[in-house]
Design a protein around this motif. Structure first.
Motif, short mmCIF file in Angstrom:
data_model
loop_
_atom_site.label_atom_id
_atom_site.label_comp_id
_atom_site.label_asym_id
_atom_site.label_seq_id
_atom_site.Cartn_x
_atom_site.Cartn_y
_atom_site.Cartn_z
N THR A 182 0.83 -1.20 0.06
CA THR A 182 0.02 0.10 0.08
C THR A 182 0.80 1.18 0.05
N ILE A 183 0.34 2.39 -0.41
CA ILE A 183 0.97 3.92 -0.49
C ILE A 183 0.16 4.58 0.85
N ASN A 184 1.18 5.06 1.49
CA ASN A 184 0.81 5.82 2.84
C ASN A 184 1.53 6.85 2.97
N ALA A 185 0.77 7.99 3.54
CA ALA A 185 1.43 9.29 3.99
C ALA A 185 0.60 9.93 4.94
N GLY A 186 1.29 10.96 5.46
CA GLY A 186 0.62 11.66 6.54
C GLY A 186 1.15 11.86 7.72
N VAL A 187 0.70 12.69 8.62
CA VAL A 187 0.82 12.73 9.91
C VAL A 187 -0.67 12.74 10.70
N PRO A 188 -0.93 11.56 11.25
CA PRO A 188 -0.42 10.27 11.11
C PRO A 188 -0.43 9.73 9.92
N ALA A 189 0.41 8.71 9.39
CA ALA A 189 0.24 8.15 8.15
C ALA A 189 -0.89 7.35 7.96
N LYS A 190 -1.47 7.60 6.70
CA LYS A 190 -2.69 6.69 6.36
C LYS A 190 -2.74 6.37 5.06
N LYS A 191 -3.38 5.25 4.72
CA LYS A 191 -3.30 4.56 3.40
C LYS A 191 -3.98 5.45 2.51
N LEU A 192 -3.25 5.52 1.22
CA LEU A 192 -3.76 6.54 0.27
C LEU A 192 -4.56 5.50 -0.91
N ARG A 193 -3.65 4.34 -1.18
CA ARG A 193 -4.17 3.44 -2.13
C ARG A 193 -3.32 2.14 -2.11
N ASP A 194 -3.71 1.18 -2.99
CA ASP A 194 -2.96 -0.28 -3.04
C ASP A 194 -2.01 -0.13 -4.12
N LEU A 195 -0.97 -0.78 -4.07
CA LEU A 195 -0.26 -1.13 -5.05
C LEU A 195 -0.44 -2.38 -5.70
N PRO A 196 0.03 -2.41 -6.93
CA PRO A 196 -0.24 -3.67 -7.41
C PRO A 196 0.88 -4.67 -7.14
N THR A 197 0.64 -5.77 -6.80
CA THR A 197 1.52 -6.89 -6.12
C THR A 197 2.13 -7.49 -7.19
N GLY A 198 1.93 -7.63 -8.37
CA GLY A 198 2.37 -8.60 -9.71
C GLY A 198 3.87 -8.21 -9.89
N ARG A 199 4.47 -7.07 -9.65
CA ARG A 199 5.97 -6.54 -9.88
C ARG A 199 6.61 -7.00 -8.65
N TYR A 200 6.12 -7.46 -7.51
CA TYR A 200 6.91 -7.39 -6.57
C TYR A 200 7.17 -8.76 -6.20
N ILE A 201 7.53 -9.23 -5.05
CA ILE A 201 8.06 -10.45 -4.49
C ILE A 201 7.16 -11.68 -4.90
N LYS A 202 7.79 -12.56 -5.56
CA LYS A 202 6.77 -14.02 -5.56
C LYS A 202 8.12 -15.13 -4.91
N GLY A 203 7.74 -15.74 -3.83
CA GLY A 203 8.97 -16.57 -3.37
C GLY A 203 10.09 -15.86 -2.94
N ASN A 204 11.36 -16.24 -3.53
CA ASN A 204 12.69 -15.37 -3.19
C ASN A 204 13.01 -14.46 -4.25
N ASP A 205 11.95 -14.39 -5.35
CA ASP A 205 12.60 -13.37 -6.32
C ASP A 205 12.71 -12.07 -5.87
N ALA A 206 13.55 -10.99 -6.50
CA ALA A 206 13.86 -9.72 -6.29
C ALA A 206 12.79 -8.98 -6.85
N PRO A 207 12.28 -7.71 -6.00
CA PRO A 207 11.15 -6.88 -6.90
C PRO A 207 11.97 -5.81 -7.78
N THR A 208 10.97 -5.27 -8.39
CA THR A 208 11.62 -4.35 -9.43
C THR A 208 12.49 -3.23 -8.99
N LYS A 209 13.39 -3.05 -9.51
CA LYS A 209 14.45 -2.01 -8.77
C LYS A 209 13.96 -0.87 -8.57
#
Length: 221
Positions: free
Chosen positions: A189-216
């Protein structure tokens, strides 16, 4: 031959300046670690770019981590500070994580855990403690509680973020610059603010599956 190639590419003045800056920084790193620190951290293939003070009676470990960044603001006039204050307190930073300049990490009575491949911007602050009780009678008697902080793998934290006690930041989350994190953060998720709050979700497809590294991501958040 490498020096000649750098001079041809960047010019004599810039090449000289960069070499002098790196030598000066390495000297400061050694002074902070060997003279100003009273803790003997376990540093496995960890690159200390900015001088860092290691303090306390607890356990500090960093596995293939970069502390500080060059070139980046605050390298010359700032420093890093990592403290495991109590004999049972723990600071653990895991592989391929980069923490930019002028960071403060304090485990008072419990633990700070930072996962793998995290990118953390300059002026980062994280602690497991309020350091004083909230009621007037407890503000100077040492009667206060601590709660562990856990930052999961692949978290991206912007400039000037503060993470307070008891917080769990889920895998792949993004924390916007200047945020104060006082509650748990959902994974991806993307979060920001004081206090930090959720702004929106991130797509998970480009991130880790198992031990694979995420997008740089960029090394200077």
């Amino acid at each position: 031959m490498r020096i000649i190639a750098k001079i041809k590419r960047d010019g004599f003045r810039k090449t000289l300046a960069r070499r002098l800056l790196k030598k000066y920084s390495r000297l400061r790193v050694a002074i902070f670690k060997e003279i100003f620190s009273d803790n003997k951290p376990t540093l496995n293939n960890t690159k200390i770019v900015q001088p860092t003070q290691f303090v306390g009676d607890g356990r500090i470990s960093a596995d293939r981590v970069r502390l500080g960044y060059f070139p980046s603001p605050g390298l010359l006039n700032g420093s890093g500070y990592i403290e495991a204050r109590d004999k049972n307190s723990v600071v653990e930073i895991n592989e391929s994580t980069t923490i930019n300049n002028s960071f403060i990490i304090i485990a008072d009575k419990s633990s700070i855990y930072i996962g793998k491949r995290c990118l953390i911007g300059p002026d980062f602050f994280v602690t497991d403690s309020d350091f004083h009780g909230l009621s007037i009678e407890d503000r100077s008697n040492g009667n206060y509680d601590c709660a562990p902080v856990k930052i999961d793998d692949d978290v991206f934290i912007g400039h000037g973020v503060k993470v307070m006690k008891g917080v769990h930041i889920g895998q792949g989350a993004v924390i916007g610059s200047g945020s104060v994190v006082v509650n748990d953060i959902e994974a991806f998720t993307i979060n920001a603010g004081v206090p930090a709050k959720k702004l929106r979700d991130l797509p998970t497809g480009r991130y880790i599956k198992g031990n694979d590294a995420p997008t740089k991501m960029h090394n200077n958040p």
